[in-house]
Design a protein around this motif. Structure first.
Motif, PDB file in Angstrom:
ATOM      1  N   MET A  65      10.042  46.123-135.077  1.00  0.00           N
ATOM      2  CA  MET A  65       8.584  46.013-135.026  1.00  0.00           C
ATOM      3  C   MET A  65       7.952  47.390-134.914  1.00  0.00           C
ATOM      4  O   MET A  65       6.929  47.680-135.552  1.00  0.00           O
ATOM      5  N   GLN A  66       8.574  48.259-134.123  1.00  0.00           N
ATOM      6  CA  GLN A  66       8.070  49.628-133.987  1.00  0.00           C
ATOM      7  C   GLN A  66       8.195  50.367-135.312  1.00  0.00           C
ATOM      8  O   GLN A  66       7.248  51.025-135.777  1.00  0.00           O
ATOM      9  N   ARG A  67       9.364  50.265-135.952  1.00  0.00           N
ATOM     10  CA  ARG A  67       9.619  50.986-137.202  1.00  0.00           C
ATOM     11  C   ARG A  67       8.696  50.526-138.324  1.00  0.00           C
ATOM     12  O   ARG A  67       8.222  51.335-139.124  1.00  0.00           O
ATOM     13  N   GLN A  68       8.428  49.206-138.366  1.00  0.00           N
ATOM     14  CA  GLN A  68       7.603  48.660-139.439  1.00  0.00           C
ATOM     15  C   GLN A  68       6.106  48.717-139.146  1.00  0.00           C
ATOM     16  O   GLN A  68       5.299  48.267-139.957  1.00  0.00           O
ATOM     17  N   GLY A  69       5.740  49.250-137.990  1.00  0.00           N
ATOM     18  CA  GLY A  69       4.327  49.454-137.688  1.00  0.00           C
ATOM     19  C   GLY A  69       3.578  48.225-137.218  1.00  0.00           C
ATOM     20  O   GLY A  69       2.348  48.162-137.330  1.00  0.00           O
ATOM     21  N   PHE A  70       4.282  47.238-136.668  1.00  0.00           N
ATOM     22  CA  PHE A  70       3.594  46.081-136.100  1.00  0.00           C
ATOM     23  C   PHE A  70       2.738  46.522-134.918  1.00  0.00           C
ATOM     24  O   PHE A  70       3.094  47.445-134.185  1.00  0.00           O
ATOM     25  N   ALA A  71       1.632  45.840-134.726  1.00  0.00           N
ATOM     26  CA  ALA A  71       0.756  46.134-133.590  1.00  0.00           C
ATOM     27  C   ALA A  71       0.227  44.831-133.020  1.00  0.00           C
ATOM     28  O   ALA A  71      -0.977  44.591-132.926  1.00  0.00           O
ATOM     29  N   VAL A  72       1.165  43.946-132.640  1.00  0.00           N
ATOM     30  CA  VAL A  72       0.825  42.672-132.009  1.00  0.00           C
ATOM     31  C   VAL A  72       1.694  42.526-130.764  1.00  0.00           C
ATOM     32  O   VAL A  72       2.786  43.095-130.685  1.00  0.00           O
ATOM     33  N   PRO A  73       1.256  41.774-129.779  1.00  0.00           N
ATOM     34  CA  PRO A  73       2.067  41.570-128.573  1.00  0.00           C
ATOM     35  C   PRO A  73       3.384  40.859-128.881  1.00  0.00           C
ATOM     36  O   PRO A  73       3.464  40.012-129.769  1.00  0.00           O
ATOM     37  N   LEU A  74       4.402  41.223-128.113  1.00  0.00           N
ATOM     38  CA  LEU A  74       5.730  40.619-128.221  1.00  0.00           C
ATOM     39  C   LEU A  74       6.022  39.882-126.917  1.00  0.00           C
ATOM     40  O   LEU A  74       6.019  40.485-125.836  1.00  0.00           O
ATOM     41  N   LEU A  75       6.267  38.562-127.015  1.00  0.00           N
ATOM     42  CA  LEU A  75       6.567  37.745-125.843  1.00  0.00           C
ATOM     43  C   LEU A  75       8.067  37.490-125.775  1.00  0.00           C
ATOM     44  O   LEU A  75       8.696  37.162-126.785  1.00  0.00           O
ATOM     45  N   SER A 117       6.155  50.449-128.568  1.00  0.00           N
ATOM     46  CA  SER A 117       4.988  51.015-127.882  1.00  0.00           C
ATOM     47  C   SER A 117       3.672  50.723-128.598  1.00  0.00           C
ATOM     48  O   SER A 117       2.617  51.172-128.147  1.00  0.00           O
ATOM     49  N   ASN A 118       3.709  49.979-129.693  1.00  0.00           N
ATOM     50  CA  ASN A 118       2.482  49.741-130.467  1.00  0.00           C
ATOM     51  C   ASN A 118       1.570  48.690-129.843  1.00  0.00           C
ATOM     52  O   ASN A 118       0.383  48.618-130.163  1.00  0.00           O
ATOM     53  N   ASP A 119       2.133  47.861-128.967  1.00  0.00           N
ATOM     54  CA  ASP A 119       1.348  46.836-128.286  1.00  0.00           C
ATOM     55  C   ASP A 119       2.156  46.379-127.081  1.00  0.00           C
ATOM     56  O   ASP A 119       3.199  46.965-126.753  1.00  0.00           O
ATOM     57  N   ALA A 120       1.713  45.326-126.424  1.00  0.00           N
ATOM     58  CA  ALA A 120       2.346  44.875-125.186  1.00  0.00           C
ATOM     59  C   ALA A 120       3.648  44.134-125.453  1.00  0.00           C
ATOM     60  O   ALA A 120       3.799  43.434-126.456  1.00  0.00           O
ATOM     61  N   THR A 121       4.608  44.299-124.533  1.00  0.00           N
ATOM     62  CA  THR A 121       5.813  43.486-124.489  1.00  0.00           C
ATOM     63  C   THR A 121       5.801  42.759-123.154  1.00  0.00           C
ATOM     64  O   THR A 121       5.820  43.401-122.097  1.00  0.00           O
ATOM     65  N   ILE A 122       5.762  41.430-123.185  1.00  0.00           N
ATOM     66  CA  ILE A 122       5.533  40.644-121.979  1.00  0.00           C
ATOM     67  C   ILE A 122       6.663  39.644-121.763  1.00  0.00           C
ATOM     68  O   ILE A 122       6.996  38.867-122.670  1.00  0.00           O
ATOM     69  N   TYR A 123       7.230  39.668-120.578  1.00  0.00           N
ATOM     70  CA  TYR A 123       8.217  38.648-120.204  1.00  0.00           C
ATOM     71  C   TYR A 123       7.492  37.402-119.714  1.00  0.00           C
ATOM     72  O   TYR A 123       6.617  37.472-118.846  1.00  0.00           O
ATOM     73  N   VAL A 124       7.855  36.247-120.271  1.00  0.00           N
ATOM     74  CA  VAL A 124       7.266  34.968-119.887  1.00  0.00           C
ATOM     75  C   VAL A 124       8.368  34.129-119.251  1.00  0.00           C
ATOM     76  O   VAL A 124       9.326  33.743-119.919  1.00  0.00           O
ATOM     77  N   SER A 125       8.254  33.883-117.957  1.00  0.00           N
ATOM     78  CA  SER A 125       9.352  33.267-117.202  1.00  0.00           C
ATOM     79  C   SER A 125       9.604  31.820-117.573  1.00  0.00           C
ATOM     80  O   SER A 125      10.705  31.318-117.402  1.00  0.00           O
ATOM     81  N   ASP A 126       8.588  31.129-118.082  1.00  0.00           N
ATOM     82  CA  ASP A 126       8.752  29.714-118.404  1.00  0.00           C
ATOM     83  C   ASP A 126       7.811  29.357-119.545  1.00  0.00           C
ATOM     84  O   ASP A 126       6.702  29.886-119.632  1.00  0.00           O
ATOM     85  N   ALA A 127       8.260  28.448-120.418  1.00  0.00           N
ATOM     86  CA  ALA A 127       7.459  28.077-121.588  1.00  0.00           C
ATOM     87  C   ALA A 127       6.082  27.559-121.203  1.00  0.00           C
ATOM     88  O   ALA A 127       5.107  27.736-121.949  1.00  0.00           O
TER      89      ALA A 127
END
Length: 456
Positions: free
Chosen positions: A55-65, A85-95
């Motif tokens: 995602m970083q290499r391809q220039g994505f700029a959307v959050p990653l869950l 580093s282009n957007d947020a990376t968020i851990y989601v503990s439960d669906a």
């Protein structure tokens, strides 16, 4: 992919073990606002790191869950977020929390403060992780092996199996119900407490009772309709320890023809005086003793796709079915293990244990699963599945990353030593990675990738 409507979000579900290129291609084509990855087994952890880097290499700029059974906030903070580093990376503990998190991430007003709070939390997690890594002390592999668990083998005189080889079993759902451990079921719905006490809890008791009533009705429906089915396969083979950390299986009790070799990993941390560095191989006797090992695979997911089609527009009942299938799979493992202990192997023929004692593992023996703390290397499932012919005998297949399909499946080894206990291997160093690769006859880089979560 399957397009789902959920709380005003349109979700494209690509399925299980999808390559990174397919995920990102679909995200571009659909102009996705968010990308979510779920990891059910440890090889998924490395794949998530790869997706983030792509995602970083391809220039994505959307959050990653990030979510799933094997993931954690620490892994997300230490391994995944630094690579994107282009957007947020968020851990989601439960669906169940995903919709709330997604709502904040697509809100221009809420997103900045939310991301800022998560970033500070992840900085603190990385700092603590670095500090722990510095403090960890390791033994050399020879020293860890010298500190192995020393056991006696007098139990072998009455532990000769009544039946050797591979056997298949049909598992009627109604027979499995008494073996269900309900506490993890409530955890799936983020209701904290142990069953049955949770039903009378002052805070969550009412919600737990309502959920339990719905689960009972759905379970009765699944049993009555017979669409969802459970099946298992198990085997018991002559076995001996080979060296320090490996096991050899034989075709029969003549012990002249080798059937398979199993490879295990040893704890390598410096432990308190008198505490051994454990390896599962410690629980099996070396020659000339005559020991045995078992293995199994069970599923309660046969037909689940047909059941879920009925609830394709009903999120609640869809999750309910999946959660019940998972509980039934674990119940299948409990049911089959009891049958093996008391009948097929027969080393505990007089066992009389109540359900709470089974859940508390009061019985003799353990059933550790490849890919989990005591035997953390998932590719050993390949050997287990070949020994059992699990795809033919139990309708369970392995993906290229060693995930089991259907997902409501359990597999593992049977160890019968009276002192066998569960443990976690924990962190190991490069020395053991190289040794493991040599024993398993694989490239060191492959061994490192498969054992990366355990590498210091």
């Amino acid at each position: 992919g399957v397009v789902l409507q959920c709380n005003n979000f349109e979700v494209i579900d690509l399925g299980v073990m999808v390559p990174a290129e397919d995920i990102l291609k679909t995200a571009k084509q659909s102009n996705a606002d968010l990308i979510g990855l779920s990891g059910l087994i440890t090889p998924s952890l490395d794949e998530m790191v790869h997706v983030a880097s792509e995602m970083q290499r391809q220039g994505f700029a959307v959050p990653l869950l990030i979510g799933g059974a094997t993931t954690s906030k620490a892994h997300t903070a230490v391994k995944i977020e630094p690579g994107y580093s282009n957007d947020a990376t968020i851990y989601v503990s439960d669906a169940s929390r995903a919709v709330n998190v997604a709502g904040q991430l697509i809100s221009d007003e809420l997103k900045p403060a939310y991301i800022d709070g998560v970033s500070h939390e992840y900085d603190a997690i990385r700092a603590r992780h670095a500090l722990r890594a510095v403090k960890t002390e390791f033994l050399s592999l020879p020293a860890a092996r010298a500190n192995k668990l020393q056991l006696g083998w007098s139990h072998l005189s009455n532990a000769v199996p009544n039946r050797l080889g591979v056997q298949t079993v049909e598992l009627p759902l109604a027979d499995l119900v008494p073996y269900i451990d309900w506490s993890p079921f409530f955890m799936t719905w983020e209701l904290a407490g142990k069953y049955p006490n949770i039903l009378d809890d002052d805070v969550v008791g009412e919600a737990a009772r309502d959920l339990f009533t719905d689960a009972g009705a759905m379970l009765d429906k699944l049993i009555d309709e017979g669409v969802l089915r459970a099946r298992g396969v198990y085997g018991i083979w002559p076995c001996q320890r080979d060296g320090d950390d490996d096991l050899t299986l034989f075709t029969d009790d003549e012990r002249t023809d080798v059937l398979a070799c199993l490879h295990h990993v040893r704890q390598q941390r410096l432990l308190p005086e008198g505490k051994p560095n454990l390896c599962l191989a410690d629980y099996v006797a070396p020659a000339p003793h005559r020991d045995y090992l078992g293995g199994f695979a069970v599923t309660a997911g046969i037909g689940i796709d047909d059941v879920l089609r009925v609830y394709v527009d009903d999120d609640y009942n869809s999750i309910l079915v999946k959660a019940l299938a998972d509980r039934l799979a674990e119940a299948s493992a409990e049911y089959l293990h009891k049958s093996v202990r008391t009948t097929a192997w027969g080393y505990a023929a007089g066992e009389q244990l109540a359900n709470h004692e089974l859940i508390g593992e009061a019985y003799r023996g353990i059933r550790p699963a490849p890919g989990y703390p005591a035997c953390p290397e998932h590719s050993e499932k390949l050997t287990l599945f070949e020994l059992l012919d699990a795809q033919t005998n139990a309708n369970i297949e392995l993906t290229e990353h060693f995930a089991m399909l259907p997902a409501a499946s359990v597999s593992g080894w049977y160890f019968a030593h009276p002192e066998a206990r569960y443990f976690g291997v924990g962190k190991i160093n490069e020395e053991q990675i190289a040794d493991y690769a040599q024993r398993k006859h694989i490239d060191a880089a492959v061994a490192q990738r498969w054992l990366r979560p355990n590498l210091v």
